[in-house]
Each structure stands twice: as structure tokens, then as C-alpha cells.
Design a protein around this motif. Structure first.
Motif, PDB file in Angstrom:
ATOM      1  N   GLY A  77       0.814  -1.201   0.000  1.00  0.00           N
ATOM      2  CA  GLY A  77       0.000   0.000   0.000  1.00  0.00           C
ATOM      3  C   GLY A  77       0.847   1.251   0.000  1.00  0.00           C
ATOM      4  N   LEU A  78       0.168   2.373   0.074  1.00  0.00           N
ATOM      5  CA  LEU A  78       0.800   3.694   0.017  1.00  0.00           C
ATOM      6  C   LEU A  78       0.821   4.334   1.397  1.00  0.00           C
ATOM      7  N   GLY A  79       1.966   4.887   1.755  1.00  0.00           N
ATOM      8  CA  GLY A  79       2.086   5.639   2.995  1.00  0.00           C
ATOM      9  C   GLY A  79       2.503   7.069   2.691  1.00  0.00           C
ATOM     10  N   VAL A  80       1.746   8.048   3.188  1.00  0.00           N
ATOM     11  CA  VAL A  80       2.030   9.463   2.946  1.00  0.00           C
ATOM     12  C   VAL A  80       2.565  10.077   4.234  1.00  0.00           C
ATOM     13  N   ASP A  81       3.764  10.637   4.162  1.00  0.00           N
ATOM     14  CA  ASP A  81       4.435  11.133   5.362  1.00  0.00           C
ATOM     15  C   ASP A  81       3.596  12.138   6.132  1.00  0.00           C
ATOM     16  N   ALA A  82       3.044  13.138   5.431  1.00  0.00           N
ATOM     17  CA  ALA A  82       2.302  14.207   6.099  1.00  0.00           C
ATOM     18  C   ALA A  82       0.992  13.717   6.711  1.00  0.00           C
ATOM     19  N   LEU A  83       0.554  12.531   6.296  1.00  0.00           N
ATOM     20  CA  LEU A  83      -0.690  11.967   6.830  1.00  0.00           C
ATOM     21  C   LEU A  83      -0.412  10.872   7.849  1.00  0.00           C
ATOM     22  N   GLY A  84       0.797  10.892   8.395  1.00  0.00           N
ATOM     23  CA  GLY A  84       1.149   9.917   9.417  1.00  0.00           C
ATOM     24  C   GLY A  84       1.216   8.490   8.902  1.00  0.00           C
ATOM     25  N   GLY A  85       1.549   8.326   7.609  1.00  0.00           N
ATOM     26  CA  GLY A  85       1.649   6.995   7.042  1.00  0.00           C
ATOM     27  C   GLY A  85       0.361   6.468   6.434  1.00  0.00           C
ATOM     28  N   VAL A  89      -2.315   0.401   5.555  1.00  0.00           N
ATOM     29  CA  VAL A  89      -2.996  -0.878   5.349  1.00  0.00           C
ATOM     30  C   VAL A  89      -4.420  -0.682   4.833  1.00  0.00           C
ATOM     31  N   TYR A  90      -4.900   0.554   4.852  1.00  0.00           N
ATOM     32  CA  TYR A  90      -6.253   0.839   4.360  1.00  0.00           C
ATOM     33  C   TYR A  90      -6.226   1.429   2.941  1.00  0.00           C
ATOM     34  N   THR A  91      -5.095   1.258   2.250  1.00  0.00           N
ATOM     35  CA  THR A  91      -4.917   1.813   0.908  1.00  0.00           C
ATOM     36  C   THR A  91      -6.069   1.452  -0.024  1.00  0.00           C
ATOM     37  N   ALA A  92      -6.440   0.188  -0.079  1.00  0.00           N
ATOM     38  CA  ALA A  92      -7.534  -0.226  -0.955  1.00  0.00           C
ATOM     39  C   ALA A  92      -8.889   0.199  -0.397  1.00  0.00           C
ATOM     40  N   ASP A  93      -9.015   0.193   0.927  1.00  0.00           N
ATOM     41  CA  ASP A  93     -10.295   0.565   1.540  1.00  0.00           C
ATOM     42  C   ASP A  93     -10.702   1.990   1.185  1.00  0.00           C
ATOM     43  N   TRP A  94      -9.731   2.874   1.026  1.00  0.00           N
ATOM     44  CA  TRP A  94     -10.049   4.260   0.704  1.00  0.00           C
ATOM     45  C   TRP A  94     -10.676   4.379  -0.688  1.00  0.00           C
ATOM     46  N   ALA A  95     -10.564   3.332  -1.485  1.00  0.00           N
ATOM     47  CA  ALA A  95     -11.141   3.358  -2.830  1.00  0.00           C
ATOM     48  C   ALA A  95     -12.498   2.659  -2.885  1.00  0.00           C
ATOM     49  N   GLU A  96     -12.967   2.158  -1.760  1.00  0.00           N
ATOM     50  CA  GLU A  96     -14.225   1.424  -1.759  1.00  0.00           C
ATOM     51  C   GLU A  96     -15.420   2.367  -1.746  1.00  0.00           C
ATOM     52  N   ARG A  97     -16.363   2.090  -2.621  1.00  0.00           N
ATOM     53  CA  ARG A  97     -17.613   2.840  -2.631  1.00  0.00           C
ATOM     54  C   ARG A  97     -18.575   2.230  -1.613  1.00  0.00           C
ATOM     55  N   ALA A 131       5.586   6.911  -0.013  1.00  0.00           N
ATOM     56  CA  ALA A 131       6.283   5.698  -0.442  1.00  0.00           C
ATOM     57  C   ALA A 131       5.287   4.566  -0.591  1.00  0.00           C
ATOM     58  N   PHE A 132       5.495   3.752  -1.616  1.00  0.00           N
ATOM     59  CA  PHE A 132       4.763   2.504  -1.732  1.00  0.00           C
ATOM     60  C   PHE A 132       5.533   1.458  -0.928  1.00  0.00           C
ATOM     61  N   HIS A 133       4.797   0.642  -0.178  1.00  0.00           N
ATOM     62  CA  HIS A 133       5.397  -0.402   0.653  1.00  0.00           C
ATOM     63  C   HIS A 133       4.871  -1.768   0.239  1.00  0.00           C
ATOM     64  N   CYS A 134       5.725  -2.775   0.329  1.00  0.00           N
ATOM     65  CA  CYS A 134       5.321  -4.153   0.071  1.00  0.00           C
ATOM     66  C   CYS A 134       6.009  -5.057   1.089  1.00  0.00           C
ATOM     67  N   GLY A 150       9.883  -4.275   1.336  1.00  0.00           N
ATOM     68  CA  GLY A 150      10.414  -3.444   0.264  1.00  0.00           C
ATOM     69  C   GLY A 150       9.668  -2.133   0.191  1.00  0.00           C
ATOM     70  N   GLN A 151      10.308  -1.129  -0.379  1.00  0.00           N
ATOM     71  CA  GLN A 151       9.614   0.137  -0.557  1.00  0.00           C
ATOM     72  C   GLN A 151      10.141   0.887  -1.779  1.00  0.00           C
ATOM     73  N   CYS A 152       9.326   1.797  -2.267  1.00  0.00           N
ATOM     74  CA  CYS A 152       9.707   2.687  -3.355  1.00  0.00           C
ATOM     75  C   CYS A 152       9.339   4.100  -2.914  1.00  0.00           C
ATOM     76  N   PRO A 153      10.328   4.911  -2.517  1.00  0.00           N
ATOM     77  CA  PRO A 153      10.043   6.274  -2.057  1.00  0.00           C
ATOM     78  C   PRO A 153       9.789   7.219  -3.219  1.00  0.00           C
ATOM     79  N   GLY A 154       9.013   8.252  -2.966  1.00  0.00           N
ATOM     80  CA  GLY A 154       8.721   9.233  -4.003  1.00  0.00           C
ATOM     81  C   GLY A 154       7.924  10.392  -3.436  1.00  0.00           C
TER      82      GLY A 154
END
Length: 209
Positions: A77-85, A89-97, A131-134, A150-154
Motif C-alpha cells: 500500500g501507500l504511505g504518505v508522510d504528512a498523513l502519518g503513514g 494498510v487501508y490503501t484499498a479501503d479508501w477506494a471502496e464505494r 512511499a509505496f510499501h510491500c 520493500g519500498q519505493c520512495p517518491g
């Protein structure tokens, strides 16, 4: 010393045929025969963890105990620094209608907009690092396990750009690039992604000399 897989059959804790194909291609050179949990009729356990590692391990242990074979699971999932990460783990949940919003499937534009709206509320000079985390978890039927992170920062951009990729890819720019994950050639994306980083660590530990 980490326990080694040593070839043979490995259950991939997924019901997604695309993910099975991707993981099988990565592990085939090491003599692993990958079987999906879906093809074995195994249930999908509730992901009740609060971290990527906990959720990956829940899925791997469930598949290993049910099948009697070693099992591999991932959580990402995605972790955003300014949003406290978050969304984490709720990365997909935020896209649920919700049911009252019509189509019960995932709306990734809504999810990207939710992240952007929260960042804008924090001000125009807010840090947009992300950063994306796996996390990959291997579990054996006797309870032993191994975890690879693993992670990919950006950083995040707005508005979304690009037609390739999925999820939050159109707003994520990996460090050292100017294009979003949805604009980068997908073969290149997969070579620098968070999943590639985690798999490199798994391969080095499990199959390295």
C-alpha cells in the motif's frame, strides 16, 4: 539463519490469477511450483492486522495451515508522510464505494482525491513525500516464518497523470523520475517498484549462496 524453501510446491495466498502469474514468473527460475490458494479452494482470512507485515503473515499462515505446504503472501500500500503513514494498510479501503454510492467496486480516483484533499487542508507548503510499501511473508505449516519488506520512495503530484498502472500510480512520482508510475513504461516500473525491492530481498535470502 532463515529457513530455506528449497524448491518444490509453494502456495501463493491469493485468489487473483494475475498476481499468481506475476509471482510464478519471478520464482520459476528457482524451481518453485506456485499454486494459488484460490485453486485449492482455501478461504481468504480477515485482514485484521494494523501493519503490512501483520496482514501478510495472517494470509501466509492461513494458507500454510490449510494446505500443509509452505505459503507466500504479500500486503502492500501507500504511505504518505504528512498523513502519518496513511492510508497504509487501508490503501484499498479508501477506494471502496459505499452501497449508496452506486457501483460497489473500487474508485481509485476518489481515493486519490481523498489523499489530495487532506494534503491541501494542511497547506500549500505541506511535505508531499510518500512511499509505496510491500511486505512478503513466507509461512511454513509448523509456524516458522520469514518476512521481507520493500519500498519505493517518491512524492505525490496533482492532478493525476498517465493511463498505465493502477491504484494510486497516476499521482505517485518515484524518486529520481519526473513521470508518475502511470506514465512510466510498466517493465521499468516493475524493476524499481516496492514489490521488486521486496522480492530481491526474498531471493537473496532464500536462494542466494
Amino acid at each position: 539463519m532463515t529457513r530455506k524453501l528449497g524448491g518444490g510446491s509453494l502456495v501463493i495466498a491469493t485468489h487473483n490469477s494475475g498476481k499468481l502469474k506475476e509471482i510464478s514468473a519471478l520464482l520459476d527460475p528457482y524451481g518453485m511450483k506456485c499454486i494459488s490458494a484460490g485453486s485449492l479452494g482455501l478461504p481468504e482470512p480477515p485482514e485484521t492486522g494494523t501493519t503490512f507485515a501483520e496482514n501478510a503473515l495472517i494470509k501466509a499462515r492461513s494458507a500454510a495451515e490449510a494446505s500443509g505446504l509452505a505459503a507466500l503472501a504479500d500486503d502492500s500500500g501507500l504511505g504518505v508522510d504528512a498523513l502519518g503513514g496513511r492510508p497504509g494498510v487501508y490503501t484499498a479501503d479508501w477506494a471502496e464505494r459505499q452501497w449508496f454510492e452506486g457501483d460497489p467496486g473500487r474508485d481509485w480516483y476518489m481515493a486519490m482525491g481523498k489523499v489530495e484533499g487532506m494534503l491541501q487542508q494542511l497547506g500549500s507548503d505541506t511535505d508531499r513525500s510518500a512511499a509505496f510499501h510491500c511486505v512478503l511473508a513466507i509461512a511454513w505449516p509448523d509456524g516458522e516464518h520469514a518476512i521481507y519488506e520493500g519500498q519505493c520512495p517518491g512524492s505525490l503530484t496533482w492532478p493525476p497523470r498517465g493511463e498505465m498502472g493502477f491504484g494510486y500510480d497516476p499521482v505517485f512520482i518515484p524518486n529520481g523520475r519526473e513521470q508518475t508510475f502511470a506514465e512510466i513504461d510498466q517493465a521499468e516500473k516493475h524493476s524499481i517498484s516496492h514489490r521488486a525491492d521486496a522480492f530481491a530481498k526474498l531471493v537473496a535470502d532464500q536462494f542466494g549462496s
